[in-house]
Design an enzyme around this catalytic site. Structure first.
Site, PDB file in Angstrom:
ATOM      1  N   ASP A  70      11.380 -26.028  51.430  1.00 41.99           N
ATOM      2  CA  ASP A  70      12.499 -26.791  50.891  1.00 41.99           C
ATOM      3  C   ASP A  70      12.305 -26.903  49.381  1.00 41.99           C
ATOM      4  O   ASP A  70      11.195 -26.948  48.893  1.00 41.99           O
ATOM      5  CB  ASP A  70      12.527 -28.215  51.468  1.00 41.99           C
ATOM      6  CG  ASP A  70      12.493 -28.216  52.988  1.00 41.99           C
ATOM      7  OD1 ASP A  70      13.116 -27.313  53.565  1.00 41.99           O
ATOM      8  OD2 ASP A  70      11.849 -29.105  53.572  1.00 41.99           O
ATOM      9  N   ASP A  76      10.792 -36.807  45.412  1.00 46.40           N
ATOM     10  CA  ASP A  76       9.774 -36.492  46.427  1.00 46.40           C
ATOM     11  C   ASP A  76       8.394 -36.458  45.789  1.00 46.40           C
ATOM     12  O   ASP A  76       7.425 -36.972  46.334  1.00 46.40           O
ATOM     13  CB  ASP A  76       9.977 -35.100  47.039  1.00 46.40           C
ATOM     14  CG  ASP A  76      11.220 -34.980  47.856  1.00 46.40           C
ATOM     15  OD1 ASP A  76      12.247 -35.485  47.403  1.00 46.40           O
ATOM     16  OD2 ASP A  76      11.146 -34.379  48.931  1.00 46.40           O
ATOM     17  N   GLU A  99       3.375 -34.542  53.622  1.00 48.24           N
ATOM     18  CA  GLU A  99       4.287 -33.415  53.814  1.00 48.24           C
ATOM     19  C   GLU A  99       4.300 -32.486  52.604  1.00 48.24           C
ATOM     20  O   GLU A  99       4.490 -31.287  52.741  1.00 48.24           O
ATOM     21  CB  GLU A  99       5.715 -33.918  54.066  1.00 48.24           C
ATOM     22  CG  GLU A  99       6.697 -32.760  54.137  1.00 48.24           C
ATOM     23  CD  GLU A  99       8.098 -33.122  54.558  1.00 48.24           C
ATOM     24  OE1 GLU A  99       8.465 -34.301  54.416  1.00 48.24           O
ATOM     25  OE2 GLU A  99       8.810 -32.215  55.008  1.00 48.24           O
ATOM     26  N   GLU A 100       4.111 -33.039  51.437  1.00 52.80           N
ATOM     27  CA  GLU A 100       4.298 -32.249  50.219  1.00 52.80           C
ATOM     28  C   GLU A 100       3.077 -31.447  49.795  1.00 52.80           C
ATOM     29  O   GLU A 100       3.109 -30.779  48.778  1.00 52.80           O
ATOM     30  CB  GLU A 100       4.729 -33.160  49.060  1.00 52.80           C
ATOM     31  CG  GLU A 100       5.965 -34.006  49.340  1.00 52.80           C
ATOM     32  CD  GLU A 100       7.205 -33.163  49.649  1.00 52.80           C
ATOM     33  OE1 GLU A 100       7.181 -31.932  49.438  1.00 52.80           O
ATOM     34  OE2 GLU A 100       8.188 -33.744  50.125  1.00 52.80           O
ATOM     35  N   ASP A 121       4.726 -39.078  55.219  1.00 51.75           N
ATOM     36  CA  ASP A 121       5.877 -38.333  54.724  1.00 51.75           C
ATOM     37  C   ASP A 121       6.439 -39.192  53.596  1.00 51.75           C
ATOM     38  O   ASP A 121       7.014 -40.243  53.853  1.00 51.75           O
ATOM     39  CB  ASP A 121       6.915 -38.160  55.852  1.00 51.75           C
ATOM     40  CG  ASP A 121       8.120 -37.366  55.373  1.00 51.75           C
ATOM     41  OD1 ASP A 121       8.169 -37.007  54.178  1.00 51.75           O
ATOM     42  OD2 ASP A 121       9.033 -37.108  56.189  1.00 51.75           O
ATOM     43  N   LEU A 123       8.898 -39.016  51.361  1.00 49.31           N
ATOM     44  CA  LEU A 123      10.339 -39.287  51.230  1.00 49.31           C
ATOM     45  C   LEU A 123      11.089 -38.500  52.298  1.00 49.31           C
ATOM     46  O   LEU A 123      11.419 -37.334  52.107  1.00 49.31           O
ATOM     47  CB  LEU A 123      10.817 -38.909  49.830  1.00 49.31           C
ATOM     48  CG  LEU A 123      11.916 -39.787  49.266  1.00 49.31           C
ATOM     49  CD1 LEU A 123      11.556 -41.262  49.289  1.00 49.31           C
ATOM     50  CD2 LEU A 123      12.256 -39.375  47.859  1.00 49.31           C
ATOM     51  N   ASP A 124      11.318 -39.154  53.409  1.00 46.94           N
ATOM     52  CA  ASP A 124      12.002 -38.507  54.529  1.00 46.94           C
ATOM     53  C   ASP A 124      13.508 -38.577  54.323  1.00 46.94           C
ATOM     54  O   ASP A 124      14.030 -39.598  53.872  1.00 46.94           O
ATOM     55  CB  ASP A 124      11.625 -39.242  55.818  1.00 46.94           C
ATOM     56  CG  ASP A 124      12.389 -38.693  57.001  1.00 46.94           C
ATOM     57  OD1 ASP A 124      12.155 -37.525  57.348  1.00 46.94           O
ATOM     58  OD2 ASP A 124      13.235 -39.416  57.551  1.00 46.94           O
ATOM     59  N   GLU A 285       5.644 -37.219  60.901  1.00 46.27           N
ATOM     60  CA  GLU A 285       6.993 -37.722  61.192  1.00 46.27           C
ATOM     61  C   GLU A 285       7.062 -38.243  62.636  1.00 46.27           C
ATOM     62  O   GLU A 285       7.340 -39.408  62.883  1.00 46.27           O
ATOM     63  CB  GLU A 285       8.047 -36.627  60.984  1.00 46.27           C
ATOM     64  CG  GLU A 285       8.242 -36.232  59.532  1.00 46.27           C
ATOM     65  CD  GLU A 285       9.402 -35.260  59.323  1.00 46.27           C
ATOM     66  OE1 GLU A 285      10.163 -35.468  58.367  1.00 46.27           O
ATOM     67  OE2 GLU A 285       9.528 -34.272  60.080  1.00 46.27           O
TER      68      GLU A 285
HETATM   69  P1  FDP Z   1      15.275 -33.613  55.275  1.00 45.87           P
HETATM   70  O1  FDP Z   1      15.350 -32.140  55.618  1.00 45.87           O
HETATM   71  O2  FDP Z   1      16.425 -34.097  54.462  1.00 45.87           O
HETATM   72  O3  FDP Z   1      13.945 -34.057  54.716  1.00 45.87           O
HETATM   73  O4  FDP Z   1      12.388 -34.344  57.832  1.00 45.87           O
HETATM   74  C1  FDP Z   1      13.414 -33.477  57.881  1.00 45.87           C
HETATM   75  C2  FDP Z   1      14.792 -34.102  57.893  1.00 45.87           C
HETATM   76  O5  FDP Z   1      15.373 -34.382  56.666  1.00 45.87           O
HETATM   77  C3  FDP Z   1      14.933 -35.406  58.699  1.00 45.87           C
HETATM   78  O6  FDP Z   1      14.728 -36.564  57.947  1.00 45.87           O
HETATM   79  C4  FDP Z   1      16.348 -35.315  59.199  1.00 45.87           C
HETATM   80  O7  FDP Z   1      16.609 -36.076  60.336  1.00 45.87           O
HETATM   81  C5  FDP Z   1      16.491 -33.853  59.465  1.00 45.87           C
HETATM   82  O8  FDP Z   1      15.583 -33.178  58.589  1.00 45.87           O
HETATM   83  C6  FDP Z   1      17.877 -33.372  59.205  1.00 45.87           C
HETATM   84  O9  FDP Z   1      17.943 -32.044  59.531  1.00 45.87           O
HETATM   85  P2  FDP Z   1      19.344 -31.282  59.689  1.00 45.87           P
HETATM   86  O10 FDP Z   1      19.952 -31.272  58.318  1.00 45.87           O
HETATM   87  O11 FDP Z   1      18.965 -29.943  60.176  1.00 45.87           O
HETATM   88  O12 FDP Z   1      20.155 -32.065  60.673  1.00 45.87           O
END
Ligand code: FDP
Length: 338
Positions: A70, A76, A99-100, A121, A123-124, A285
């Site tokens: 990502d 983040d 995560e980072e 994590d 910044l989720d 997570e």
């Molecule tokens: P994000 O990619 O924005 O960090 O941890 C991954 C995550 O968010 C979750 O917080 C979130 O529920 C999910 O991905 C959202 O994924 P989609 O966009 O594929 O639904």
């Protein structure tokens, strides 16, 4: 003239709550109060930047990619480093992982190492930052299994049911901290005027059932037919079983799970043809959220087994996730297992 004065509620700060909890458990050493104090300090610093984000142009993508591919946002990186810096010197941790960062985060030379391990994590839900939608931080704490020296991979690769504490922070319309050390799940709301977390949600219990499902339905064509049948079932009309369910999806895992914890229902991120092992990360997570939800009376599964029984093989391992009200997770499992 009435002299009835409504009773003044106990002013229960996070610190007082932890201390009172520790007093009831003579074996407690006070370590968690120190760890949670430092986490809450880091979270306040992250929250301060989150609230300023739109103002000071901190948003925008850097050219760095994180190890899962990502594009990282500046926030983040800030959250990742702030949590590390708040936790590196307390003397209670022997290693961290986030995560980072692809590999383990060691305690810097010169600081004492302790018996505990922190995974987080920072910044989720970060793809929601630019839209001013609730995001959060998630953390998980284990006792180390290695004997001494710098923490090892085996310290961070423990199954979730060995967690000794876990929690999350929500940066939303207010800031909340929800944590559990095995004695109930408790939620605190920050009073920004005094900078204190005050107990607002004592002893949270998740409803056993709940007619809300939360899933990214845009992925439906990539799901296994069993998952499609399950979601279709939730949408059918049937008074007796309270169907159709309502659908809610923030797209920040921590916010979707928080809503599920309070209102009941189920949050799903199944495997699909693009994310063949699921999208969400097991260690920092799913495990901590599973610990919180199970301690509140709910369940968390990958569709076939308890999330917290999975033996992690890699720090950034992914897993499918079905989490929420006990009966709802069992129903999902029944569909997935035919
Ligand atoms: P994000 O990619 O924005 O960090 O941890 C991954 C995550 O968010 C979750 O917080 C979130 O529920 C999910 O991905 C959202 O994924 P989609 O966009 O594929 O639904």
């Amino acid at each position: 003239m009435t002299t009835d004065i409504p009773p003044i509620p106990k002013l229960m700060t996070l610190e007082r709550h932890i201390l009172e909890g520790e007093r009831q458990h003579p074996e407690a050493t006070g370590v968690f109060s120190s760890i949670l104090h430092n986490i809450s300090l880091a979270a306040k610093l992250v929250w301060r930047e989150v609230t300023k984000a739109g103002l000071v142009n901190i948003l925008g993508q850097t050219d760095r990619m994180n190890i899962t591919g990502d594009v990282m946002k500046k926030l983040d990186i800030f959250a990742d480093q702030t949590i590390y810096r708040a936790m590196d010197h307390g003397g209670h941790l022997c290693v961290m992982a986030s995560e980072e960062n692809e590999d383990l985060l060691q305690i810097p030379d010169g600081y004492r190492r302790g018996k505990y391990v922190l995974l987080y994590d920072p910044l989720d839900g970060s793809s929601n930052i630019d839209a001013n939608i609730t995001i959060g931080s998630i953390f998980s704490i284990f006792r180390r299994v290695s004997r001494s020296g710098p923490g090892k991979h085996k310290d961070v690769l423990q199954p979730g049911d060995r967690q000794v504490a876990a929690g999350y922070l929500l940066y939303g319309s207010s800031m909340m901290l929800v944590y559990c050390t095995g004695h109930g799940v408790h939620g605190f709301t920050l009073d920004p005027s005094v900078g204190e977390f005050l107990l607002s949600h004592p002893n949270i219990r998740i409803p056993v059932r709940g007619p809300i499902y939360s899933v990214n339905e845009g992925n439906a064509s990539r799901w296994d037919p069993a998952v499609r049948r399950y979601i279709e079932y939730l949408k059918e009309e049937d008074n007796a079983t309270g169907r159709p369910y309502s659908q809610r999806y923030v797209g920040s895992l921590v916010a979707d799970v928080h809503r599920t914890l309070l209102y009941g229902g189920v949050y799903c991120y199944p495997a699909d043809t693009k994310h063949t092992a699921g999208k969400l990360r097991l260690t920092y997570e799913c495990n901590p959220l599973a610990y919180i939800v199970e301690n509140a009376g709910g369940a968390a599964s990958d569709g076939h087994r308890r999330i917290m029984e999975i033996e992690p093989e890699a720090l950034h391992q992914r897993t499918p996730l079905f989490i929420g009200s006990r009966e709802e997770v069992r129903l999902a499992e029944r569909f997935l297992n035919g």
